[in-house]
Design a protein around this motif. Structure first.
Motif, mmCIF file in Angstrom:
data_model
loop_
_atom_site.group_PDB
_atom_site.id
_atom_site.type_symbol
_atom_site.label_atom_id
_atom_site.label_comp_id
_atom_site.label_asym_id
_atom_site.label_seq_id
_atom_site.Cartn_x
_atom_site.Cartn_y
_atom_site.Cartn_z
ATOM 1 N N CYS A 61 -9.597 4.681 -7.263
ATOM 2 C CA CYS A 61 -10.060 4.831 -5.883
ATOM 3 C C CYS A 61 -9.884 6.260 -5.365
ATOM 4 C CB CYS A 61 -9.297 3.862 -4.971
ATOM 5 S SG CYS A 61 -10.129 3.547 -3.403
ATOM 6 N N LYS A 105 -9.837 -1.956 -2.839
ATOM 7 C CA LYS A 105 -8.580 -1.279 -2.495
ATOM 8 C C LYS A 105 -8.760 -0.401 -1.260
ATOM 9 C CE LYS A 105 -6.929 -1.043 -7.278
ATOM 10 N NZ LYS A 105 -6.478 -0.135 -8.366
ATOM 11 N N THR A 118 -2.793 4.823 -1.828
ATOM 12 C CA THR A 118 -3.750 3.778 -2.198
ATOM 13 C C THR A 118 -2.968 2.501 -2.456
ATOM 14 O OG1 THR A 118 -5.279 5.346 -3.207
ATOM 15 C CG2 THR A 118 -5.529 3.039 -3.834
ATOM 16 N N ASN A 120 -2.107 -0.516 -4.263
ATOM 17 C CA ASN A 120 -2.275 -1.131 -5.581
ATOM 18 C C ASN A 120 -1.296 -2.292 -5.737
ATOM 19 O OD1 ASN A 120 -4.298 0.518 -6.976
ATOM 20 N ND2 ASN A 120 -2.817 2.184 -6.774
ATOM 21 N N GLY A 122 -5.230 -4.037 -5.702
ATOM 22 C CA GLY A 122 -6.095 -4.367 -4.582
ATOM 23 C C GLY A 122 -6.253 -5.885 -4.426
#
Length: 326
Positions: A61, A105, A118, A120, A122
């Motif tokens: 992402c 995500k 991000t 994680n 997702g």
């Protein structure tokens, strides 16, 4: 909201960065779903929020394309960010189709150096078509009047749905439970059934056809069936009798044909014989006819002949006696 705070508390104490998603989503094709999302971070100011799908970004992402980007002038119309830049990162996906079956995500960037995060892993979303399945009291054979059965509106990727709407032959049925129950089904319940999510008629399933057989049957139908069967037997019997009769008649016709040929042959032979023979035969026929006539005139019973002869003899004796006496 209190539960969410408690869930996020360990993340705050451990790292200060965290993204929490809803559970994996099973969505009906044609519907709209919301991916619930919250995020936390150390004291900073969020400048950019993004949503990506794992497929195009290879799971990290970090690269475009994004399904949503707060700094993009134009985002995909199926994806709408309904969160904010403080704590809510929820995403609305509308008019879902099979291409949306991916992992999503959330990523956000702050004004702090290195302040990018991000979430994680997702949230995974599966897209499926609604379908109608049936369970019944009898596993085998046709559905007959009096059987009990259930029709269930479901998605293969999830359990029972919350609320649905049912249709019979395209007409709305006033029933919102995912399970449509028939405790004692009747012939009137025959038809095509389908279902959809209550708020999304575009998610309607394929029709599921039910045909209920009336084993007892109405007397009229039963009489008609019996009559037709009986008529069939009668027709077959008549055909067999006619065939048998024609089989017996064939030799007689052949004999008549042979007799006709033989008679014609004799007539032809007689025509071809000499004229003398023909005259002789005609004479014999005339003689025979005379004999027959004679016999019919002269033949008398034996006793009558004897009596007549005796009478004549007596008459002769009487005349002779008279002559002698004279």
């Amino acid at each position: 909201m209190l539960q969410i705070i408690l869930l996020l508390l360990p993340g705050v104490l451990s790292t200060g960065w965290n993204v929490n998603y809803s559970h994996p989503i099973c969505a009906a094709r044609g519907s709209s779903v919301t991916i619930a999302c919250t995020f936390i971070y150390p004291p900073a100011q969020v400048q950019r929020v993004l949503w990506c799908s794992v497929g195009p970004n290879h799971g990290v992402c970090m690269n475009e394309p994004y399904v949503y980007d707060s700094e993009a002038n134009k985002n995909q119309r199926n994806f709408q960010y309904i969160g904010d830049k403080t704590s809510n990162c929820s995403l609305l996906i509308s008019n879902i189709n099979q291409t949306h079956s991916k992992e999503y995500k959330f990523r956000f960037m702050t004004n702090v150096t290195g302040g990018t995060w991000t979430g994680n892993p997702g949230v995974k979303m599966s897209v499926d078509d609604l379908r109608v399945s049936m369970t019944r009291s009898r596993e085998n054979g046709s559905i007959i009047v009096g059987d009990s059965l259930n029709l269930t509106c479901k998605l293969n990727c999830s359990g029972n749905l919350a609320e649905v709407q049912w249709f019979k032959n395209g007409e709305l049925v006033q029933h919102s439970d995912p399970v449509l129950t028939f405790s004692s089904i009747t012939a009137k319940d025959s038809g095509s059934y389908s279902c959809s999510l209550r708020s999304f008629k575009t998610t309607v399933s394929e029709e599921f056809r039910i045909h209920i057989e009336d084993v007892a049957g109405s007397p009229t139908v039963l009489i008609i069936v019996v009559s037709l069967v009986s008529l069939g037997f009668i027709i077959v019997a008549v055909m067999l009798i006619r065939r048998k009769t024609e089989t017996h008649r064939k030799p007689n016709k052949e004999e008549e044909t042979q007799s006709s040929h033989y008679s014609t042959h004799q007539t032809t032979a007689k025509t071809e014989t000499p004229t003398a023979s023909t005259n002789l035969e005609e004479a014999e026929n005339v003689l025979q006819e005379d004999e027959v006539q004679y016999a019919s005139v002269n033949i008398q019973p034996k006793k009558l002949l004897q009596k007549s002869a005796k009478t004549e003899q007596e008459n002769d004796s009487s005349i002779y006696s008279t002559v002698m006496n004279g």
